[in-house]
Design an enzyme around this catalytic site. Structure first.
Site, PDB file in Angstrom:
ATOM      1  N   THR A  66      10.103  -7.734 -11.816  1.00 17.38           N
ATOM      2  CA  THR A  66       9.351  -9.067 -12.106  1.00 17.38           C
ATOM      3  C   THR A  66       8.107  -9.152 -11.104  1.00 17.38           C
ATOM      4  O   THR A  66       8.293  -9.079 -10.079  1.00 17.38           O
ATOM      5  CB  THR A  66      10.246 -10.271 -11.885  1.00 17.38           C
ATOM      6  OG1 THR A  66      11.455 -10.025 -12.653  1.00 17.38           O
ATOM      7  CG2 THR A  66       9.783 -11.311 -12.135  1.00 17.38           C
ATOM      8  N   GLY A 105       0.829  -1.112  -0.014  1.00 15.04           N
ATOM      9  CA  GLY A 105      -0.143  -0.073   0.017  1.00 15.04           C
ATOM     10  C   GLY A 105       0.865   1.104  -0.067  1.00 15.04           C
ATOM     11  O   GLY A 105       0.481   2.059  -0.648  1.00 15.04           O
ATOM     12  N   THR A 106       2.011   1.299   0.728  1.00 10.46           N
ATOM     13  CA  THR A 106       3.080   2.393   0.926  1.00 10.46           C
ATOM     14  C   THR A 106       3.449   2.588  -0.638  1.00 10.46           C
ATOM     15  O   THR A 106       3.386   3.974  -0.935  1.00 10.46           O
ATOM     16  CB  THR A 106       3.893   2.153   1.921  1.00 10.46           C
ATOM     17  OG1 THR A 106       3.486   1.850   3.291  1.00 10.46           O
ATOM     18  CG2 THR A 106       5.029   3.190   1.954  1.00 10.46           C
ATOM     19  N   ASN A 130      -7.501   4.070   9.604  1.00 10.04           N
ATOM     20  CA  ASN A 130      -7.305   2.971  10.016  1.00 10.04           C
ATOM     21  C   ASN A 130      -7.164   2.719  11.482  1.00 10.04           C
ATOM     22  O   ASN A 130      -7.739   1.843  12.257  1.00 10.04           O
ATOM     23  CB  ASN A 130      -5.722   2.554   9.652  1.00 10.04           C
ATOM     24  CG  ASN A 130      -4.853   3.956   9.828  1.00 10.04           C
ATOM     25  OD1 ASN A 130      -5.048   4.946   9.580  1.00 10.04           O
ATOM     26  ND2 ASN A 130      -3.553   3.715  10.792  1.00 10.04           N
ATOM     27  N   GLN A 137      -7.632   0.327   4.191  1.00  8.33           N
ATOM     28  CA  GLN A 137      -8.594  -0.154   5.136  1.00  8.33           C
ATOM     29  C   GLN A 137      -9.882  -0.187   4.529  1.00  8.33           C
ATOM     30  O   GLN A 137     -10.985  -1.187   5.280  1.00  8.33           O
ATOM     31  CB  GLN A 137      -8.474   0.863   6.279  1.00  8.33           C
ATOM     32  CG  GLN A 137      -7.299   0.968   7.164  1.00  8.33           C
ATOM     33  CD  GLN A 137      -6.739  -0.356   7.857  1.00  8.33           C
ATOM     34  OE1 GLN A 137      -7.652  -1.101   7.816  1.00  8.33           O
ATOM     35  NE2 GLN A 137      -5.534  -0.496   8.120  1.00  8.33           N
ATOM     36  N   CYS A 171       3.193   5.090  24.023  1.00  7.44           N
ATOM     37  CA  CYS A 171       3.967   4.138  24.353  1.00  7.44           C
ATOM     38  C   CYS A 171       4.360   2.603  23.565  1.00  7.44           C
ATOM     39  O   CYS A 171       5.188   2.221  23.430  1.00  7.44           O
ATOM     40  CB  CYS A 171       3.677   3.638  25.893  1.00  7.44           C
ATOM     41  SG  CYS A 171       4.344   4.707  26.825  1.00  7.44           S
ATOM     42  N   GLY A 221      -2.817  -5.919  -0.059  1.00 13.45           N
ATOM     43  CA  GLY A 221      -3.127  -7.408   0.015  1.00 13.45           C
ATOM     44  C   GLY A 221      -3.565  -7.986   1.240  1.00 13.45           C
ATOM     45  O   GLY A 221      -4.471  -8.458   1.571  1.00 13.45           O
ATOM     46  N   HIS A 222      -2.442  -7.694   2.182  1.00 10.26           N
ATOM     47  CA  HIS A 222      -2.452  -8.293   3.573  1.00 10.26           C
ATOM     48  C   HIS A 222      -3.528  -7.647   4.139  1.00 10.26           C
ATOM     49  O   HIS A 222      -3.701  -8.429   5.622  1.00 10.26           O
ATOM     50  CB  HIS A 222      -1.126  -8.196   4.172  1.00 10.26           C
ATOM     51  CG  HIS A 222      -0.962  -7.075   4.633  1.00 10.26           C
ATOM     52  ND1 HIS A 222      -0.864  -6.715   6.115  1.00 10.26           N
ATOM     53  CD2 HIS A 222      -0.417  -5.780   4.235  1.00 10.26           C
ATOM     54  CE1 HIS A 222      -0.300  -5.495   6.391  1.00 10.26           C
ATOM     55  NE2 HIS A 222      -0.267  -4.683   5.377  1.00 10.26           N
TER      56      HIS A 222
END
Lengths: 391, 290
Positions: free
Chosen positions: A236, A71-72, A150, A178, A324, A199-200
């Site tokens: 590729t 996505g990035t 997100n 998202q 944190c 995809g993930h």
């Protein structure tokens, strides 16, 4: 310990059917889709099938689909391309709550002389459409706005925003990472020029993304080299992952109704029960239109990392907008942009469900989380002061 | 996920001494809700008002903040006030088997709460400063110019932490104090403070510590190599790499211009002298080729 995985906006389980679909393309059918021989050709035809399936989920045409690595990459490619095809325009518009894949890119471009406007949101995370209208001008090259957030799941009216961008001749890109697979998206009658997916986030493996580029929209590639993806993205093809993504998109379309009924009902039950059981809590993005699978709840007087690690002791996986956990020292830029009060910005927990979430898992969170919050509040100097007389 | 040691996890999951002491002799409070962590420390003294007989805490914060508070209360019980004042933030981190560097500010918060409690008990002057944000990270016993406006941290406090922990980069200062971790506008000022402290400590004569734990000794050897020796070698186009430390045996390999240099034996003796001066008398430096 069996995991109770409620962090699907971070990443998702690869669907077994998706994995089966990609499995032969490592050790057996490992040909290069660009090769002239039959062995590469059979991979090529599966890649084409995948392209059709992805296009099917988006209501797009197969030649509008460019496979990328994530996505990035899609986000970076879209913004860079817009600046190259509209070289006289030096203004970029995005929002204050974008994913870093867009925001960091825009801020880097600001260092290089571009004017960058970040549109604000209201307390419920809704985009300030008036500000957007007032900000787009003849110098604007691209408006890049996420489809859904997100952290909170809040959905932006991207079609309306695209119309505003187009009225001044700017390109419009949406980071829909998202949203895709969770809500119906149709590019057929859309004004959106470019759209990113990953995809993930929809039960395909990590390392595969897509940039949709509308037919007729000028595009300059980020990666140059070979002629792959019609020279719009050299390198590729990650054939196995592309084939997996095709299957994942086909399944997402099949499960779309369940996502918006079954999963949504589970999400609602979870947040309603937690809000009933835990005083001094608020839903981030309450009142705005949100993704069916996401809820972000802020608990006052406690800190998110401590909550997550105690949940983790029960196998429950969630995430937080707290400082944190991210390695930064301030609460998430999304919660700050929404003006979430500082008493609870540090104690926000995001639960993101999927079609694999079960009712028993939701029951377990409803059972385990309230005592965790109570325990941390007992330990907190502020919790004690503010919650005197309450359990 | 943070790489917390089993001791940190234990003190987070089973914190010791949570609660308050209604008739506490000394109470120290640092941090705020806005900053994301805060600690209230209660100390009860013996009849002579010298030894700490009980300690309790309340903490708002992440796992390492809770673990640092728990560790602190365990460490100070039984100590006299003067002994307790000698507890450093590094001691708290060591007690926990170490903290991720990004979390060192949790140990600093513990040490500060302790100092504030004892200073207040002794009636020592505790000047307050007001930070411009709600974000008043109160390390109130350090007055001075406000450097980090986001977390409300003064130059005097930063210099103390830079010096006691031998910090050399602005990133380390952020990890230890949070200063510079929000808007980042004070990072140039932090770099100035580091330069000031390094200048001051270079001017101060450095002496060998009287006794050292093995861990401290290894740390000090590495520090002297980084700070005092490698810059000298770089000046001549050379370098060295620390290969191993076994008690007092320090193995180094020479690199770049030093590698294979005819006088590398002399260089090794120079390194040994320096380490004997600044770390321990019995240090032996061996050159290895690796």
């Amino acid at each position: 310990m069996k995991e109770i995985y409620l962090d699907n906006n971070a990443t998702t389980k690869v669907d077994e059917a998706v994995f089966e679909e990609m499995r032969p393309y490592f050790c057996e059918l490992y040909g290069n889709p660009s090769s002239m021989h039959f062995f590469g050709g059979q991979v090529q035809s599966k890649v084409n099938e995948a392209r059709n399936r992805v296009a099917g989920l988006l209501g797009a045409s197969p030649d509008e689909i460019i496979f990328t690595a994530c996505g990035t990459e899609s986000d970076n490619a879209a913004i860079r391309s817009a600046l190259e095809v509209l070289p006289d325009r030096k203004h970029i518009i995005t929002s204050r709550v974008e994913h870093p894949a867009v925001l960091t890119q825009c801020r880097n471009l600001r260092q290089r002389g571009y004017r960058v406007s970040e549109i604000g949101v209201d307390g419920a995370g809704r985009l300030d459409m008036e500000e957007l209208k007032a900000t787009v001008d003849d110098d604007t090259a691209i408006v890049s706005l996420m489809w859904a957030n997100n952290e909170t799941g809040v959905i932006f009216p991207v079609e309306e925003a695209a119309a505003i961008a187009k009225s001044k001749g700017a390109l419009f890109h949406s980071d829909a990472v998202q949203a895709i697979g969770k809500i119906p998206i149709n590019m057929t009658d859309s004004l959106i020029d470019m759209l990113s997916l990953s995809g993930h986030k929809l039960h395909a493996p990590k390392g595969i993304g897509v940039l949709f580029v509308r037919r007729g929209t000028a595009f300059r590639p980020l990666l140059v080299g070979g002629h792959q993806e019609k020279s719009r993205r050299a390198g590729t093809e990650n054939a196995a992952a592309i084939i997996a993504l095709g299957k994942a998109c086909q399944l997402a379309a099949e499960f779309m109704e369940a996502e918006n009924s079954v999963v949504k009902a589970q999400r609602n039950r979870l947040q309603d029960a937690l809000m009933a059981a835990i005083p001094h809590a608020r839903i981030n993005g309450d009142g705005a239109e949100r993704l069916p699978n996401t809820t972000s709840i802020a608990f006052e007087f406690v800190e998110g990392e401590a909550i997550l690690l105690l949940l983790s002791e029960f196998g429950i996986c969630a995430s937080s907008g707290s400082a944190c956990t991210s390695g930064s020292l301030e609460p998430s830029h999304v919660l700050r942009a929404m003006g979430v009060p500082f008493t609870c910005a540090h104690g926000s927990i995001r639960f993101s469900l999927s079609r694999f979430t079960t009712d028993e898992e939701i029951d377990k969170v409803i059972r385990e989380l309230p005592p965790i919050i109570a325990r941390l509040r007992q330990m907190s100097p502020f919790g004690r002061e503010h919650l005197k007389g309450q359990s | 996920m943070w790489d917390y040691t089993p001791i940190v996890k234990d003190h987070f999951l089973n914190p010791r001494n949570v609660g308050d002491i209604p008739d506490a002799d000394a109470v120290g409070e640092v941090g705020s809700l806005a900053c994301g962590d805060a600690l209230k420390l209660y100390l009860k003294l013996d009849d002579n008002k010298d030894k700490i007989v009980d300690a309790k805490f309340q903490t708002f914060g992440c796992a390492s903040a809770i673990a640092s508070s728990s560790a602190l209360t365990e460490m100070v019980k039984g100590k006299t006030l003067d002994e307790a004042l000698a507890v450093s933030n590094q001691d708290i981190a060591d007690f926990l088997g170490g903290l991720p560097e990004e979390k060192m500010h949790c140990s600093v918060m513990g040490q500060e709460a302790l100092e504030v409690a004892i200073f207040k008990y002794r009636g020592m002057d505790i000047p307050q400063h007001d930070s411009e944000h709600d974000h008043g990270h109160a390390y109130p016993d350090y007055e001075g110019e406000l450097v980090c406006k986001c977390f409300g941290i003064t130059d005097a406090f930063l210099k103390k932490v830079i010096e006691t922990n031998s910090l050399t980069t602005a990133e380390q200062v952020t990890n230890f104090t949070k200063a510079g971790g929000a808007c980042g506008s004070c990072i140039p000022k932090i770099k100035e403070l580091i330069a000031q402290v390094l200048g001051e400590s270079a001017a101060k004569p450095r002496t060998r510590p009287e006794k050292l734990s093995n861990m401290k000794k290894m740390q000090l050897i590495q520090e002297v190599l980084e700070r005092d020796i490698r810059p000298l070698l770089w000046a001549d186009g050379g370098d060295l790499e620390l290969i191993d430390i076994d008690g007092s045996r320090v193995q180094v390999a020479f690199r770049k211009a030093c590698a294979g240099c005819a006088s590398s034996g002399n260089t090794a003796r120079m390194v040994e002298m320096k380490l004997r001066d600044l770390v321990a008398e019995d240090i032996v430096v061996e050159e290895v080729t690796q």
